[in-house]
Design an enzyme around this catalytic site. Structure first.
Site, short mmCIF file in Angstrom:
data_model
loop_
_atom_site.label_atom_id
_atom_site.label_comp_id
_atom_site.label_asym_id
_atom_site.label_seq_id
_atom_site.Cartn_x
_atom_site.Cartn_y
_atom_site.Cartn_z
N LEU A 1 -72.59 -28.64 41.11
CA LEU A 1 -72.85 -30.22 39.46
C LEU A 1 -73.22 -29.07 38.72
O LEU A 1 -74.27 -28.11 38.56
CB LEU A 1 -74.24 -30.33 40.27
CG LEU A 1 -73.78 -32.12 40.79
CD1 LEU A 1 -72.34 -32.17 41.77
CD2 LEU A 1 -74.97 -32.57 40.96
N GLU B 1 -89.14 5.44 9.09
CA GLU B 1 -88.54 5.64 10.49
C GLU B 1 -90.11 6.61 11.26
O GLU B 1 -90.71 6.11 12.33
CB GLU B 1 -88.19 7.34 10.48
CG GLU B 1 -86.61 6.59 10.21
CD GLU B 1 -86.10 7.87 10.07
OE1 GLU B 1 -85.41 8.25 11.43
OE2 GLU B 1 -85.88 9.05 9.41
N PHE C 1 -81.29 0.75 12.69
CA PHE C 1 -81.94 1.72 13.09
C PHE C 1 -81.22 3.19 13.85
O PHE C 1 -81.95 3.57 14.53
CB PHE C 1 -82.37 1.42 14.43
CG PHE C 1 -82.87 -0.13 14.50
CD1 PHE C 1 -83.96 -0.67 13.34
CD2 PHE C 1 -82.15 -1.36 15.34
CE1 PHE C 1 -84.23 -2.08 13.80
CE2 PHE C 1 -82.51 -2.60 14.61
CZ PHE C 1 -83.86 -2.61 13.90
N LEU D 1 -78.87 -32.71 45.38
CA LEU D 1 -80.48 -33.31 46.05
C LEU D 1 -80.36 -34.14 44.48
O LEU D 1 -79.84 -34.31 44.10
CB LEU D 1 -80.76 -31.45 45.11
CG LEU D 1 -82.11 -31.77 45.31
CD1 LEU D 1 -82.65 -31.88 46.10
CD2 LEU D 1 -82.61 -30.49 44.22
N GLN E 1 -91.88 -2.36 7.29
CA GLN E 1 -91.49 -1.45 7.98
C GLN E 1 -92.22 -0.96 9.06
O GLN E 1 -91.93 -0.29 9.89
CB GLN E 1 -90.41 -0.58 6.90
CG GLN E 1 -89.41 -0.54 5.93
CD GLN E 1 -88.40 -1.10 7.33
OE1 GLN E 1 -88.18 -0.24 7.71
NE2 GLN E 1 -87.77 -2.23 7.39
N THR F 1 -77.37 -22.30 32.73
CA THR F 1 -78.30 -21.04 32.12
C THR F 1 -78.44 -20.55 33.32
O THR F 1 -77.98 -19.38 33.65
CB THR F 1 -79.36 -21.90 32.78
OG1 THR F 1 -79.87 -22.35 33.46
CG2 THR F 1 -79.79 -22.62 30.93
N CYS G 1 -75.45 -20.19 22.91
CA CYS G 1 -74.16 -19.84 23.70
C CYS G 1 -74.06 -20.31 25.01
O CYS G 1 -72.74 -19.83 25.68
CB CYS G 1 -74.69 -18.11 23.62
SG CYS G 1 -76.30 -18.11 24.17
N CYS H 1 -82.04 -12.84 12.78
CA CYS H 1 -82.58 -13.88 14.05
C CYS H 1 -83.46 -14.51 13.39
O CYS H 1 -83.78 -15.70 14.27
CB CYS H 1 -84.14 -12.26 15.03
SG CYS H 1 -84.55 -12.05 13.78
N PHE I 1 -85.80 10.14 15.04
CA PHE I 1 -84.42 11.29 15.31
C PHE I 1 -85.50 12.42 15.94
O PHE I 1 -85.14 12.99 15.38
CB PHE I 1 -84.34 11.59 13.67
CG PHE I 1 -82.91 12.08 13.96
CD1 PHE I 1 -81.52 11.36 14.26
CD2 PHE I 1 -82.39 13.67 13.48
CE1 PHE I 1 -79.99 11.78 14.11
CE2 PHE I 1 -81.33 14.41 13.85
CZ PHE I 1 -79.86 13.37 13.69
#
Length: 1318
Positions: free
Chosen positions: A240, A1249, A786, A387, A1182, A245, A77, A120, A902
């Site tokens: 430059l 949960e 979630f 630099l 879990q 990042t 990204c 992920c 909850f």
């Protein structure tokens, strides 16, 4: 006017295929190119700032200096596509596929149960793959480092590490190795399976200058240094760009814009490294990862006294950002950016580094000193200079250099404060010849404490000098009360705490040196008592170990029956190869438009006008959707989909732009002008809401016994307050939806990432004013929910649908991480007050708790959360006289909503804090008070529901036993006696968690099962796959019921067209109720097949199905489950609201650093009563995942709001969910050997949960350590409980002379950067 010269062609390689791009846009990132142009959707978009690792890919380039190929991981990204000229990119699709052959990394992460939602996973796989390309047998430390930049919100990381550990040298590796069954034994030798075929790249780099012209930006990449310097004369303003990042995130969020970018990537002079006796000269183009390797090599070659500065730099390079960022970011870029939080600049400044500059005119040197860091023109680069390299001199004998940093968590986090410190002594003495100290994080740039250092020259290194130095530093390094980043007193304290650490470190070293050189009459150094020595060590990064214990299935169970076995997640392998399709991975549809939302910038205001004329003139913009375009109802009266006349919070959706591309839509959003008139009152905090009597619903109350009387008869009474901060869901996949209008009958297809497709369907129907039967919602899988994808997706689905109907074109809406965090709300922050009466022996006789939650600006789920909070507050304790009250406050913040647990994780923290307070007053350990007041026999809760606490007691005793609690409690006390600056704490917490919705109708479920004539079975049910493995469990149920293997079965998706009127997949009961529905359908089918099976008992399944078809027996059945009985009468304060309870206990031990507030999780043991688990691998996943998520809630996850109600923490840079280094060093989970509950399917229990609250054992262990500090220092013991227990809270609670000496501001004299909303 002469037309500009043509762009060059961009040539690079992806997965071994040559890519030639003729009209490349320099603003395009590699991620967008892979996903849109090449349709490689395995690489995921999750944060867009390089902070989460979901888009990790491997880049391979020829290193011009070493002539070898370098493989390194990057976050796609942030990588500008133009920077890849001649490079090779390997994505998750390039290393293995289900269709061809899996790579061992992919196979092992899936088989180790290292994937849940799977969003992920491709990033994890690519990080590990890159590690193996560089180190085929890595060490465990290298594995931890490689995964340091990858976040996961589901698994709790342990299984991911386990899968990687099988490749490590230290581990026993693969159990199947050498048997011919290991994935590395098959056919090819091990080394070749780690890749090679995708490494095609340009052999000889080009010398010519390459130019790529986009619509707004031109990218120029010169081939030689000479060309670069000439370009810099021509375009002095052009930056430059190497790793992007720093520029990347700035251009994305702060709207920085540069029409010309110069890329020095191909210039070998900028990556040269020279080592001489004068020190190291490192090319400015070297990445931080290369810098780390160079320094490590140098440290190993030189004597210790010469490498002080190098080791200090290395220490910070280990924790600076994640490995992907270190691979991309250049040393030169890091220095020139001069971020206030830079981790290297303070060390380079005190270490006497010089910058070698070069321009067309020639070269010159400037010192990297405070003048340069402050950006003074006289000490800076001239516009035409660049630099070239950085010279770092070696340290000398009698010289000491150290580095310090403190961040919200140990790795991949920007520091609150960091420092570099160096002292040189006159030879053979302890008097200061030279001293320099620099801090980051306490000003706009790195701050050098020059005056203080000057005044200390010639002083002896002793306590007197230290006191003086602290005074001087606090004077010179001043931080205003309103400083960005907040936590001002904490940061001031760190300034002097770091100095004290440095003082001790140097004393230790001096002692060693003086022993070597001492003359008999040499001066004595002040002794450091052994109790102080622990201040010197930083917490090491350790690889978590652990044992998972569960009951194996009954030996009599037939082998084909999968129930109770640890079956791999059905999509596990697809997650690992990137072939699992999520909502935004669906290919572009013909004529599709992209939608971006426009949100309010005011917290409470009247909308005076909206002007989008400029936006509509921009290229590609098709339409702007406002409330006027809604044909049906615009949400509810007090909860509009699109704002009308008034906005109630920052982040409320006002309108939406639909354009041909996402970039065009985003540019249009910037051009929309909304004028507001502010309204009063503006309420953000719970205290303000109470003051203004601003509530969303009536008070909820439960009471038993006689409180007033009981308080009169007790020995002692304690009152206290508890503040619990909110929590962001941070599902890896942000909210997204794709709406496709059909050509006839107003039909719509909605592909959405949701936990409740029926709710999306209903909302779209009422918004468009068309019947529900025309709308079909499809959910294939969700990248984490979630609770955050229960109510909110309906809003996005409805707005996108309005856009789709108005434009007649498909609409894709994908929220940016920043927008998602701003708009969607999260867990309710809570403020609780308790008053507790008890006897001297610890028996609690009376307890009165009042809770307020911050509901935000609309009702959403706040009333339900308040009810559940009150119902669950008593946790595991039987208190005869008890009063519980709760209110939901209405504030001008985005509406908070459902979140795993909850209300229970916030509310029960109040109850447990109260227990801890009682223990402190009685002088007893908290676990004794817990035992004394726990439910012991069959009993009724405060709402009169009967239950048997036997499994609770079993969990508690088993946890005490498994964790060797009592002997470790003694060891902790011993450690605390011996150490002044480090303390350990240990805590054990019981849990009684009620499962389900408190209403019968919410427990109904349906399923549809088809058997086809070839014997294959298609199962559909009303549950959604969120990563919790519900589809896997459903097929296990169907397999047992139909008595055929799981391989015969398939689940395609959850769709409102196959199973209508479904309930949200939530409240831990998804698998329970849908399992019963699937079971019902299968039993109906089997009953129909019974006569056929009786007739031909020896036949095969296929024979029976064929015969059934011949005999006209229906092979399709709807299964239905009418739901668990559940009701609650709030007027009477009684009912049976919950079908059953889940019991558990967790014990955690931590160690804290009193000087910085950091903590290390040493060990956690969890015992959970899962009854008969349907799939122990999934259930343990879990428990671990929710425990780590809970631990995040109570330790690092902190939401920061500005005094104007703007959320500051909107990305993984500012909001810290646990990383791989936050997992306890030893992490054990065991499921209690089974007990029967006839109510549920096969006596299993829903565990989604409950584990969340067990994370509080870490919080109470930290509190235990802090209490030990406060007792030792005679500080008051009634300090208010604040969650999360961040480093700032821990440090300031461990009050000492350093917290005493800092200046404090009068709150009336400044405007704080952030305000507490709980």
């Amino acid at each position: 006017m002469p037309c500009p010269p043509r762009s060059h062609e961009l040539v690079f390689f992806v997965n071994g295929r040559k890519v030639i791009e003729r009209n490349v846009d320099p603003e395009e990132t590699l991620l967008a190119f892979l996903r849109k142009n090449l349709r490689l959707t395995g690489t995921k978009y999750a944060c867009g700032r390089g902070g989460c690792g979901a888009c990790t890919v491997m880049v391979s380039k020829n290193d011009p200096v070493s002539k070898k190929i370098r493989h390194f991981s990057v976050t796609a990204c942030l990588v500008p596509i133009c920077s890849l000229y001649g490079a090779a990119v390997t994505t998750v699709e390039g290393i293995g596929s289900i269709k061809t052959r899996l790579h061992p990394v992919q196979e092992r992460i899936a088989k180790s149960h290292g994937t849940q939602c799977g969003f992920c996973t491709p990033g994890m796989v690519m990080s590990m793959y890159t590690l193996l390309r560089n180190h085929p047998q890595p060490s465990e430390e290298q594995l931890m480092e490689a995964l340091g930049g990858n976040l996961c919100r589901c698994t709790g990381y342990r299984p991911i590490l386990e899968s990687g550990r099988t490749f490590c040298t230290e581990s026993n590796g693969c159990q199947q190795k050498g048997t011919g069954k290991c994935c590395l034994d098959q056919g090819e030798n091990a080394s070749s399976s780690f890749g090679g075929k995708n490494d095609r790249m340009a052999e000889n780099p080009e010398e010519r200058t390459l130019t790529f012209r986009g619509e707004r930006v031109t990218w120029i990449s010169p081939g030689t240094l000479k060309d670069l310097l000439e370009l810099k004369v021509k375009h002095p303003e052009a930056p430059l760009i190497l790793g992007n990042t720093s520029l990347g995130p700035a251009m994305k969020t702060r709207g920085q814009f540069h029409p010309i970018l110069l890329s020095p990537a191909r210039i070998s002079e900028l990556t040269m490294v020279t080592k001489t006796s004068e020190g190291l000269t490192i090319g400015a183009g070297c990445s931080l990862a290369q810098l780390k390797d160079i320094l490590a090599e140098t440290v190993s070659e030189l004597p210790e006294e010469k490498t002080q500065t190098y080791r200090a730099l290395l220490k910070h390079l280990k924790s600076l950002a994640g490995p992907q960022i270190r691979n991309m970011a250049s040393l030169g870029g890091h220095i020139i950016s001069r971020h206030s939080y830079s981790d290297l600049n303070p060390i380079l400044a005190v270490g006497g580094a010089t910058l070698n500059l070069i321009s067309a005119e020639g070269t010159r040197q400037i010192p990297l000193d405070e003048c340069f860091l402050a950006g003074l023109a006289s000490a800076d680069l001239k516009p035409e200079e660049i630099l070239e390299s950085v010279h770092i001199p070696p340290s000398r004998k009698w010289e000491f250099v150290s580095a310090f940093r403190q961040a919200q968590c140990q790795q991949n986090a920007l520091p609150h404060v960091n420092a570099g410190m160096r002292v040189l002594f006159k030879e053979g003495t302890d008097s200061i010849a030279d001293l320099s100290i620099a801090y980051g994080g306490v000003g706009a740039a790195t701050v050098s404490a020059q005056k203080s250092c000057q005044q200390l020259l010639g002083r002896r290194w002793n306590e007197l000098m230290l006191d003086e130095a602290c005074r001087l530093l606090l004077d010179e390094v001043s931080l205003p009360g309103s400083a960005p980043g907040g936590q001002v007193e904490f940061r001031r304290t760190l300034v002097v705490s770091f100095l004290f650490k440095f003082y001790l470190e140097v004393l230790q070293e001096l002692k060693k040196l003086v022993k070597l050189f001492s003359a008999p009459d040499s001066q004595r150094h002040p002794d450091i008592s052994d109790r102080f020595l622990s201040a010197l060590e930083d917490f090491p990064v350790t690889v978590p170990q652990g044992v998972q214990t569960y009951q194996s299935v009954d030996p009599h169970q037939p082998p084909r029956d999968p129930v109770g076995r640890p079956i791999m997640h059905l999509s596990g392998l697809k997650h690992a190869t990137g072939e699992a399709i999520f909502c935004d991975d669906i290919p572009m549809v013909d004529k599709e438009l992209f939608m971006v939302l426009v949100t309010s910038s005011r917290a409470h205001a009247k909308i005076m006008s909206i002007d989008f004329s400029e936006a509509l003139e921009l290229p590609g913009v098709v339409d702007v959707i406002t409330a006027k375009d809604i044909p049906g109802t615009n949400g509810a009266e007090d909860d509009k989909l699109l704002a009308v006349d008034e906005v109630l919070c920052v982040g409320q959706i006002v309108c939406a732009v639909a354009a041909e591309t996402d970039i065009q839509a985003r540019r249009a959003v910037e051009k929309i002008k909304i004028t507001y008139e502010d309204l009063e009152p503006v309420i953000f905090t719970i205290q303000d809401a109470i003051k203004h009597n601003s509530f969303l619903c009536p008070e909820k109350k439960l009471e038993q016994g006689n409180i007033k009387e009981a308080f009169e008869k007790v020995d002692q009474i304690v009152e206290g307050e508890v503040h619990v901060g909110g929590q962001e869901h941070f599902y890896m996949e942000t909210q997204r939806v794709l709406v496709i209008p059909k050509t006839e009958d107003k039909e719509l297809d909605v592909f959405v990432s949701t936990q409740d497709p029926a709710h999306v369907q209903k909302t779209v129907s009422s918004t468009l004013n068309i019947p529900i039967n025309r709308i079909t919602c499809h959910v294939k899988r969700v990248g984490g929910g979630f609770g955050g994808k229960v109510g909110r997706p309906a809003v996005f689905g409805a707005i996108a649908a309005v856009g789709g109907v108005k434009t007649g074109r498909p609409i894709r809406l994908v929220l940016d991480r920043e927008d998602d965090m701003l708009i969607t709300g999260g867990r309710h922050p809570l403020f609780g007050k308790y008053k507790v009466g008890f006897m001297d022996n610890g028996r609690i006789k009376a307890l009165d708790i009042e809770c307020y939650i911050n509901g935000g600006c609309t009702l959403d789920d706040s009333e339900l959360v308040t009810e559940f909070l009150i119902l669950k507050l008593e946790n595991a304790y039987k208190i005869r006289n008890l009063r519980l009250r709760g209110r939901a406050c209405m504030t001008n913040l985005p509406s908070n909503t459902a979140f795993r647990g909850f209300g229970f994780p916030q509310g029960t923290l109040v109850t447990e804090s109260c227990i801890t307070a009682v223990a402190a007053k009685c002088g007893l350990p908290p676990e004794k008070i817990r035992e004394k007041n726990m439910y012991k026999t069959v009993d009724k809760t405060i709402y009169k529901q009967a239950f048997n606490p036997e499994p609770l007691i079993r969990c508690w005793n088993e946890c005490l036993d498994k964790s060797s609690f009592h002997s470790r409690r003694i060891q902790v006390e011993e450690f605390n006696k011996k150490n002044y600056w480090k303390k350990k704490g240990i805590a054990i917490i019981p849990m009684k968690f009620s499962v389900g919705f408190a209403a019968t109708s919410y427990h109904q479920a349906a399923a549809l099962v088809h058997i086809y004539t070839d014997g294959s079975v298609l199962v559909t049910h009303g549950g959604n796959e969120l990563g919790q493995g519900i589809h896997t469990k459903m097929l296990q149920v169907a397999s047992r019921e139909l008595k055929i293997p799981m391989s015969y079965m398939h689940i395609c998706e959850t769709s409102t067209a196959t199973v209508p009127n479904t309930i949200a997949t939530a409240a831990s009961v998804g698998a329970d109720v849908n399992g019963r529905a699937v079971q019902n359908a299968c039993q109906i089918l089997l009953k129909r097949l019974e006569p056929i099976i009786k007739k031909n008992p020896e036949g095969t399944w296929e024979d029976w199905i064929e015969a059934a078809f011949e005999q006209r027996i229906s092979l399709s059945a709807t299964g239905y489950f009418r739901g668990y009985k559940a009701f609650m009468d709030w007027d009477k304060g009684e009912g049976d609201p919950f079908p059953y309870y889940v019991y558990g206990a967790a014990c955690s031990e931590v160690e804290i650093d009193c000087l910085t507030g950091a903590h290390k999780k040493i060990r956690t043991d969890i015992v959970m009563d899962a009854c008969c688990s349907l799939n122990p691998a999934i259930d343990i996943g879990q428990i671990e995942g929710s425990f780590i998520q809970g631990m995040g809630l109570y330790t690092t996850e902190e939401l920061k709001y500005s005094p104007e109600g703007v959320l500051h923490s909107r990305s993984p840079d500012e909001y810290k969910i646990p990383t791989i280094t936050d997992v306890p060093e030893e992490f054990n989970v065991s499921l209690l050997p089974s007990s029967q509950t006839p109510l549920t399917i096969y006596s299993s229990k829903g565990l989604g949960e409950s584990g969340m609250f067990l994370g509080s054992s870490v919080f109470f262990a930290i509190a235990d350590a802090v209490a030990a500090v406060r007792t030792e220092r005679d500080l008051a013991d009634n300090f208010t409980v604040h969650s999360p227990a961040t480093p700032a809270w821990v440090r300031m609670a461990c009050a000492d002379r350093f917290t005493e000496m800092i200046p404090r501001d009068d709150p009336k004299t400044f405007k704080p950067w952030s305000i507490p909303i709980a």
